[in-house]
Design an enzyme around this catalytic site. Structure first.
Site, PDB file in Angstrom:
ATOM      1  N   ILE A  43      -4.410  -4.811 -49.381  1.00  0.00           N
ATOM      2  CA  ILE A  43      -3.193  -4.757 -49.247  1.00  0.00           C
ATOM      3  C   ILE A  43      -2.477  -3.540 -49.631  1.00  0.00           C
ATOM      4  O   ILE A  43      -1.375  -3.323 -49.317  1.00  0.00           O
ATOM      5  CB  ILE A  43      -2.662  -5.869 -50.354  1.00  0.00           C
ATOM      6  CG1 ILE A  43      -1.285  -6.277 -49.862  1.00  0.00           C
ATOM      7  CG2 ILE A  43      -2.853  -5.416 -51.793  1.00  0.00           C
ATOM      8  CD1 ILE A  43      -0.754  -7.642 -50.677  1.00  0.00           C
ATOM      9  N   LYS A  44      -3.017  -2.760 -50.552  1.00  0.00           N
ATOM     10  CA  LYS A  44      -2.235  -1.340 -50.889  1.00  0.00           C
ATOM     11  C   LYS A  44      -2.086  -0.364 -49.832  1.00  0.00           C
ATOM     12  O   LYS A  44      -1.218   0.585 -50.031  1.00  0.00           O
ATOM     13  CB  LYS A  44      -3.351  -0.790 -51.824  1.00  0.00           C
ATOM     14  CG  LYS A  44      -3.748  -1.426 -53.080  1.00  0.00           C
ATOM     15  CD  LYS A  44      -2.617  -1.740 -54.057  1.00  0.00           C
ATOM     16  CE  LYS A  44      -2.829  -2.244 -55.246  1.00  0.00           C
ATOM     17  NZ  LYS A  44      -1.884  -2.490 -56.167  1.00  0.00           N
ATOM     18  N   ASP A  45      -2.574  -0.593 -48.362  1.00  0.00           N
ATOM     19  CA  ASP A  45      -2.340   0.220 -47.487  1.00  0.00           C
ATOM     20  C   ASP A  45      -0.591   0.176 -47.381  1.00  0.00           C
ATOM     21  O   ASP A  45       0.055   1.031 -46.878  1.00  0.00           O
ATOM     22  CB  ASP A  45      -2.828  -0.214 -46.320  1.00  0.00           C
ATOM     23  CG  ASP A  45      -4.260   0.202 -46.241  1.00  0.00           C
ATOM     24  OD1 ASP A  45      -4.641   0.616 -47.278  1.00  0.00           O
ATOM     25  OD2 ASP A  45      -5.079  -0.340 -45.166  1.00  0.00           O
TER      26      ASP A  45
END
Length: 452
Positions: A43-45
């Site tokens: 999700i950090k993208d």
């Protein structure tokens, strides 16, 4: 033609997947927002690209510059992908508790990685926070992203993750469950959802050893709550500025073991190969199941992919060393026999002596010992076949009829893995305890252990 101009255009629009087995016993449906479908497998993208774009817009990140960040791995991966496409360099500081796979992956996409000690205060010059901040001051044309206090982090989720969940659930979501660290995901996503429906509950999953739950409940920064823990990517020893604690309805702590065990269950029982924090999120949800109703619809964030943890959560040895894996080992079998001494025979003894010992101790397998070394073995089945062919062999020396020595295994070997060694041709294995004493484990021992 239908194609993306760069890998960055594939970020977002991840699927919701209904869970079945690991949510058994819950009164309502549970949907997982599977974020490892992002190109960097987490999700950090989303927030990484957003932080880069905001820094560019503000003139803080200039062409050919260097991105610097303190990361547990996933944010670094997102930043590295953006850097590759946009032409930046990356230097990341991380902690020594992060998996080797995370460090190797960051290096694979061109980042320089500096590993810092975990068990130091955030203000300590050796901490990965401090190292990242120092590098940003020392390296020309560089910018420290600081995902903890950079509000572009939560803005990304307000703009993307929240609207996606609302649309995918047709506005029926009642609970959002997030294993939380920097606070960006739960705050940004939660803010959007609560604007759509103020009754939506935001449940944050925390780790024992983190101060976030205590701070949420009391407003107190209690450092006595802080101690080392193993779970990666969640919990904090300070409160990042991305948090808006007024949005969060409840914090629930989950043990390192429960998170790791549940992550493995999700992978085996749902076919979704998840990271550590997904296990923590579902374990926390199970702890809160009494608060749910049949009419509820829960969305749980699955932050990242299990490939980040193959050397830890998905490694039986690592799990057993920490007491997380409830499996029986060779040591358990040996201890169950109360450390009875090993019955052996010498190579110069007679076969008739072997027969006497087998009858006396009611055993089928005897190692052959010479000068304190195991040099062979005698098994009842093999001996029976030889004696049928030649009854006079009972007067022969053991060395004339002995078979190869039984395989030797470690005391911490799971008994399920002994099938590699124990088969039709070979009926036992040997192991050594910490004192150097040999013990034998047979097919019968394994059947007894598995039956108890």
């Amino acid at each position: 033609m239908d194609f993306c101009n760069s890998i960055l255009e594939t970020i977002g629009n991840t699927p919701l997947v209904k869970l079945h087995r690991v949510t058994a016993g819950l009164p309502c449906p549970v949907l997982a927002k599977v974020e490892f479908f992002n190109p960097g497998n987490s999700i950090k993208d989303r927030m990484a690209l957003k932080m880069v774009e905001v820094a560019e817009e503000k003139g803080l990140l200039k062409p050919g510059g260097t991105i610097i960040e303190g990361t547990s791995g996933n944010t670094g991966m997102g930043l590295a992908l953006a850097a590759v496409v946009k032409g930046y360099k990356c230097i990341f500081a991380t902690t020594d508790k992060q998996s080797k796979e995370k460090v190797d992956i960051l290096k694979a996409v061109g980042a320089e990685v500096i590993v810092c000690p975990t068990n130091v205060e955030p203000e300590d010059p050796r901490s990965y926070y401090s190292v990242a901040a120092r590098l940003a001051k020392e390296i020309p044309n560089s910018y420290y992203m600081n995902q903890y206090d950079n509000l572009a982090n939560r803005d990304a989720h307000y703009e993307q993750t929240g609207p996606e969940i609302w649309k995918q659930t047709d506005g029926k979501v009642t609970h959002l469950v997030v294993a939380t660290g920097t606070g960006g995901t739960i705050t940004g996503t939660g803010k959007y959802l609560k604007e759509k429906n103020p009754d939506i509950q935001l449940w944050a999953i925390d780790s024992y050893g983190s101060l976030l739950k205590k701070f949420h409940e009391t407003g107190e920064l209690d450092m006595s709550e802080v101690y080392p823990y193993i779970t990666e990517g969640i919990g904090e020893d300070f409160v990042p500025q991305n948090y808006d604690m007024s949005l969060i309805d409840h914090f629930e702590k989950v043990t390192d073991k429960d998170g790791a065990v549940m992550a493995r269950r999700i992978s085996k029982e749902e076919g979704i190969f998840v990271g550590y924090s997904a296990g923590s999120a579902i374990a926390g949800l199970q702890q809160l199941k009494s608060r749910l109703k049949p009419t509820d619809l829960v969305v749980v964030i699955f932050h990242d992919h299990g490939s980040r943890y193959v050397g830890k959560v998905y490694n039986d040895q690592w799990m057993m060393e920490r007491g997380f894996l409830d499996v029986k080992t060779v040591k358990d079998v040996v201890n169950a026999r109360r450390n009875q001494p090993l019955v052996t025979i010498g190579p110069e003894d007679k076969v008739s002596d072997v027969i006497v010992k087998m009858k006396k101790y009611d055993i089928e397998h005897i190692p052959v010992l010479h000068n304190n070394e195991i040099i062979g073995a005698i098994s009842e089945n093999g001996l029976f076949i030889r004696l049928i062919d030649d009854a006079n062999l009972k007067d022969a020396h053991v060395k004339q009829v002995m078979q190869p020595a039984f395989p030797e295994v470690r005391m911490d070997t799971p008994i399920e893995k002994l099938s590699v060694y124990i088969n039709k041709e070979n009926g036992a294995v040997l192991t050594k305890d910490d004192s150097g004493n040999y013990h034998i484990v047979t097919k019968y021992d394994i059947i007894q252990a598995l039956g108890n």
